[in-house]
Motif scaffolding. Structure first.
Motif, PDB file in Angstrom:
ATOM      1  N   LEU A  51     -12.295  39.532  23.151  1.00  0.00           N
ATOM      2  CA  LEU A  51     -11.703  39.636  21.898  1.00  0.00           C
ATOM      3  C   LEU A  51     -10.683  38.413  21.898  1.00  0.00           C
ATOM      4  O   LEU A  51      -9.465  38.651  22.451  1.00  0.00           O
ATOM      5  N   CYS A  52     -11.084  37.345  20.987  1.00  0.00           N
ATOM      6  CA  CYS A  52     -10.043  36.192  20.861  1.00  0.00           C
ATOM      7  C   CYS A  52      -8.967  36.422  19.747  1.00  0.00           C
ATOM      8  O   CYS A  52      -9.155  37.039  18.729  1.00  0.00           O
ATOM      9  N   LEU A  53      -7.746  36.143  20.312  1.00  0.00           N
ATOM     10  CA  LEU A  53      -6.403  36.405  19.161  1.00  0.00           C
ATOM     11  C   LEU A  53      -6.552  34.923  18.516  1.00  0.00           C
ATOM     12  O   LEU A  53      -6.243  33.972  19.076  1.00  0.00           O
ATOM     13  N   LEU A  54      -6.653  35.144  17.151  1.00  0.00           N
ATOM     14  CA  LEU A  54      -6.624  33.793  16.352  1.00  0.00           C
ATOM     15  C   LEU A  54      -5.272  33.590  15.857  1.00  0.00           C
ATOM     16  O   LEU A  54      -4.539  34.767  15.824  1.00  0.00           O
ATOM     17  N   LYS A  55      -4.849  32.162  15.699  1.00  0.00           N
ATOM     18  CA  LYS A  55      -5.615  31.242  15.882  1.00  0.00           C
ATOM     19  C   LYS A  55      -5.445  30.609  17.333  1.00  0.00           C
ATOM     20  O   LYS A  55      -6.325  29.960  17.753  1.00  0.00           O
ATOM     21  N   GLY A  56      -4.422  30.900  17.960  1.00  0.00           N
ATOM     22  CA  GLY A  56      -4.131  30.184  19.141  1.00  0.00           C
ATOM     23  C   GLY A  56      -5.229  30.360  20.345  1.00  0.00           C
ATOM     24  O   GLY A  56      -4.998  29.592  21.229  1.00  0.00           O
ATOM     25  N   GLY A  57      -5.812  31.313  20.339  1.00  0.00           N
ATOM     26  CA  GLY A  57      -6.724  31.801  21.413  1.00  0.00           C
ATOM     27  C   GLY A  57      -7.976  31.017  21.478  1.00  0.00           C
ATOM     28  O   GLY A  57      -8.935  31.167  22.019  1.00  0.00           O
ATOM     29  N   ILE A  58      -8.491  30.087  20.226  1.00  0.00           N
ATOM     30  CA  ILE A  58      -9.740  29.745  20.175  1.00  0.00           C
ATOM     31  C   ILE A  58     -10.047  28.856  21.043  1.00  0.00           C
ATOM     32  O   ILE A  58     -11.250  28.943  21.770  1.00  0.00           O
ATOM     33  N   GLU A 160       7.788  28.224  32.185  1.00  0.00           N
ATOM     34  CA  GLU A 160       9.316  28.386  31.983  1.00  0.00           C
ATOM     35  C   GLU A 160       9.420  28.740  30.484  1.00  0.00           C
ATOM     36  O   GLU A 160       8.616  28.606  29.779  1.00  0.00           O
ATOM     37  N   ASP A 161      10.761  29.054  30.260  1.00  0.00           N
ATOM     38  CA  ASP A 161      11.268  29.599  28.639  1.00  0.00           C
ATOM     39  C   ASP A 161      11.300  28.219  27.919  1.00  0.00           C
ATOM     40  O   ASP A 161      12.366  27.755  27.624  1.00  0.00           O
ATOM     41  N   VAL A 162      10.101  27.480  27.589  1.00  0.00           N
ATOM     42  CA  VAL A 162      10.079  26.528  26.592  1.00  0.00           C
ATOM     43  C   VAL A 162       9.158  26.685  25.560  1.00  0.00           C
ATOM     44  O   VAL A 162       8.247  27.579  25.803  1.00  0.00           O
ATOM     45  N   PHE A 163       9.192  26.233  24.576  1.00  0.00           N
ATOM     46  CA  PHE A 163       8.358  26.155  23.355  1.00  0.00           C
ATOM     47  C   PHE A 163       7.157  25.197  23.624  1.00  0.00           C
ATOM     48  O   PHE A 163       7.420  23.967  23.916  1.00  0.00           O
ATOM     49  N   VAL A 164       5.967  25.397  23.752  1.00  0.00           N
ATOM     50  CA  VAL A 164       4.884  24.702  24.153  1.00  0.00           C
ATOM     51  C   VAL A 164       3.824  24.995  23.068  1.00  0.00           C
ATOM     52  O   VAL A 164       3.383  25.453  22.104  1.00  0.00           O
ATOM     53  N   VAL A 165       2.923  23.746  22.824  1.00  0.00           N
ATOM     54  CA  VAL A 165       1.767  23.314  22.052  1.00  0.00           C
ATOM     55  C   VAL A 165       0.785  22.828  22.687  1.00  0.00           C
ATOM     56  O   VAL A 165       0.970  22.305  23.757  1.00  0.00           O
ATOM     57  N   GLY A 166      -0.276  22.809  22.063  1.00  0.00           N
ATOM     58  CA  GLY A 166      -1.416  22.300  22.572  1.00  0.00           C
ATOM     59  C   GLY A 166      -2.444  23.302  23.214  1.00  0.00           C
ATOM     60  O   GLY A 166      -2.240  24.526  23.435  1.00  0.00           O
ATOM     61  N   TYR A 167      -3.883  22.829  23.375  1.00  0.00           N
ATOM     62  CA  TYR A 167      -5.019  23.557  23.850  1.00  0.00           C
ATOM     63  C   TYR A 167      -4.984  24.994  22.954  1.00  0.00           C
ATOM     64  O   TYR A 167      -5.118  26.200  23.294  1.00  0.00           O
ATOM     65  N   GLY A 168      -4.793  25.037  21.495  1.00  0.00           N
ATOM     66  CA  GLY A 168      -4.795  25.986  20.577  1.00  0.00           C
ATOM     67  C   GLY A 168      -3.529  26.528  20.106  1.00  0.00           C
ATOM     68  O   GLY A 168      -3.298  26.993  19.092  1.00  0.00           O
ATOM     69  N   LEU A 169      -2.423  26.143  20.916  1.00  0.00           N
ATOM     70  CA  LEU A 169      -1.217  26.470  20.442  1.00  0.00           C
ATOM     71  C   LEU A 169      -0.496  25.577  19.379  1.00  0.00           C
ATOM     72  O   LEU A 169      -0.708  24.184  19.743  1.00  0.00           O
ATOM     73  N   ASP A 170       0.183  25.973  18.592  1.00  0.00           N
ATOM     74  CA  ASP A 170       0.691  25.247  17.555  1.00  0.00           C
ATOM     75  C   ASP A 170       2.399  25.125  17.260  1.00  0.00           C
ATOM     76  O   ASP A 170       2.849  26.222  17.638  1.00  0.00           O
ATOM     77  N   TYR A 171       2.706  24.226  16.499  1.00  0.00           N
ATOM     78  CA  TYR A 171       3.968  24.278  16.019  1.00  0.00           C
ATOM     79  C   TYR A 171       3.816  23.996  14.414  1.00  0.00           C
ATOM     80  O   TYR A 171       3.371  22.980  14.170  1.00  0.00           O
ATOM     81  N   ASP A 172       4.056  24.861  13.627  1.00  0.00           N
ATOM     82  CA  ASP A 172       3.515  24.880  11.932  1.00  0.00           C
ATOM     83  C   ASP A 172       2.277  24.177  12.015  1.00  0.00           C
ATOM     84  O   ASP A 172       1.943  23.378  11.199  1.00  0.00           O
ATOM     85  N   ARG A 174       0.612  22.471  13.881  1.00  0.00           N
ATOM     86  CA  ARG A 174       0.437  21.097  14.416  1.00  0.00           C
ATOM     87  C   ARG A 174       0.167  21.100  15.785  1.00  0.00           C
ATOM     88  O   ARG A 174       0.568  22.009  16.347  1.00  0.00           O
ATOM     89  N   PHE A 175      -0.572  20.140  16.327  1.00  0.00           N
ATOM     90  CA  PHE A 175      -0.705  20.083  17.775  1.00  0.00           C
ATOM     91  C   PHE A 175      -1.696  20.970  18.377  1.00  0.00           C
ATOM     92  O   PHE A 175      -1.816  20.922  19.632  1.00  0.00           O
ATOM     93  N   ARG A 176      -2.353  21.776  17.624  1.00  0.00           N
ATOM     94  CA  ARG A 176      -3.474  22.445  18.393  1.00  0.00           C
ATOM     95  C   ARG A 176      -4.420  21.727  19.059  1.00  0.00           C
ATOM     96  O   ARG A 176      -5.197  22.106  20.184  1.00  0.00           O
ATOM     97  N   ASN A 177      -4.690  20.587  18.816  1.00  0.00           N
ATOM     98  CA  ASN A 177      -5.849  19.588  19.174  1.00  0.00           C
ATOM     99  C   ASN A 177      -5.695  19.015  20.316  1.00  0.00           C
ATOM    100  O   ASN A 177      -6.374  18.225  20.835  1.00  0.00           O
TER     101      ASN A 177
END
Ligand code: IMP
Length: 204
Positions: A51-58, A160-172, A174-177
């Motif tokens: 069960l994939c959680l959208l959108k970040g888990g794609i 660590e406690d940082v905000f990360v993007v990429g590999y599905g994770l976004d900021y607004d 952006r950056f999922r790709n």
């Protein structure tokens, strides 16, 4: 090959910037293969629901599903939390029609566990739908931020406690790709309310 700096050059964000690579694509790939082998061994010959959680888990789900040598169906749910400037608000779940959960072994695939609130809501909903068994596989896990303690059976990386993007994770959105995980550094001068209350600009 997309890198932190090549994407940053073409896709600047007004409220921050990509700071550095945290986990590179090769390390991600190797860990996803390990997780897939572990899951296949644990579930033996069972027919599971991923069960994939959208959108970040794609991206994670796409790779993980191909690393698990088991019969499976792949399903999707959208989870959104609307909480103003806090990440601990209500989680709204949107199920994709036709989801058959009753009596199935469900493995929830999450991009990142932050406070754990999203997983609590999904877990409760799946129990109500009559899942035979439930387990969670999270690519990333922010141990320090976990406000709602939760059993995550499979963890790709504790970070660590940082905000990360990429590999599905976004900021607004952006950056999922990005093919790797990068740290997104907010521009402190651009402080203000943001989407879903989970922005690094508005830490809870
Ligand atoms: P939780 O309910 O607080 O555990 O939040 C989980 C959700 O928040 C994830 O599925 C992501 O969509 C989002 N999230 C939390 N931390 C980050 C991050 O560092 N980068 C991008 N999204 C995040």
């Amino acid at each position: 090959m997309i890198t932190t700096s090549s994407l940053e050059r073409r896709s600047r964000h007004p409220r921050g910037r990509l700071e550095r690579t945290l986990i590179d694509a090769e390390t991600l790939r190797a860990r996803v293969l390990e997780l897939g082998a572990e899951i296949a061994a644990d579930y033996e010959e069972r027919d599971i629901v991923l069960l994939c959680l959208l959108k970040g888990g794609i991206y994670f789900t796409a790779d993980l599903s191909r690393a698990i040598d088991l019969p499976m169906t792949v399903e999707f749910v959208r989870a959104r939390s609307y909480a103003g400037t806090e990440s601990s608000g209500d989680v709204v779940l949107s199920w994709i029609d036709g989801l058959e959960i009753a009596g199935r072994d469900v493995l929830i695939v999450e991009d990142i566990v932050d406070t754990g609130l999203t997983l609590i809501e999904i877990w409760k909903a799946l129990e109500e739908k009559g899942a035979a068994s439930l387990a969670i596989c999270a690519l990333l896990y922010k141990e320090k931020r976990l406000a709602h303690s939760f059993p995550v059976r499979y963890i790709g990386f504790a970070i660590e406690d940082v905000f990360v993007v990429g590999y599905g994770l976004d900021y607004d959105e952006r950056f999922r790709n990005l093919p790797h995980i990068a740290v997104f550094q907010p521009d402190e001068s651009a402080r203000g309310p943001s989407r879903q209350g989970r922005s690094p600009l508005n830490p809870p």
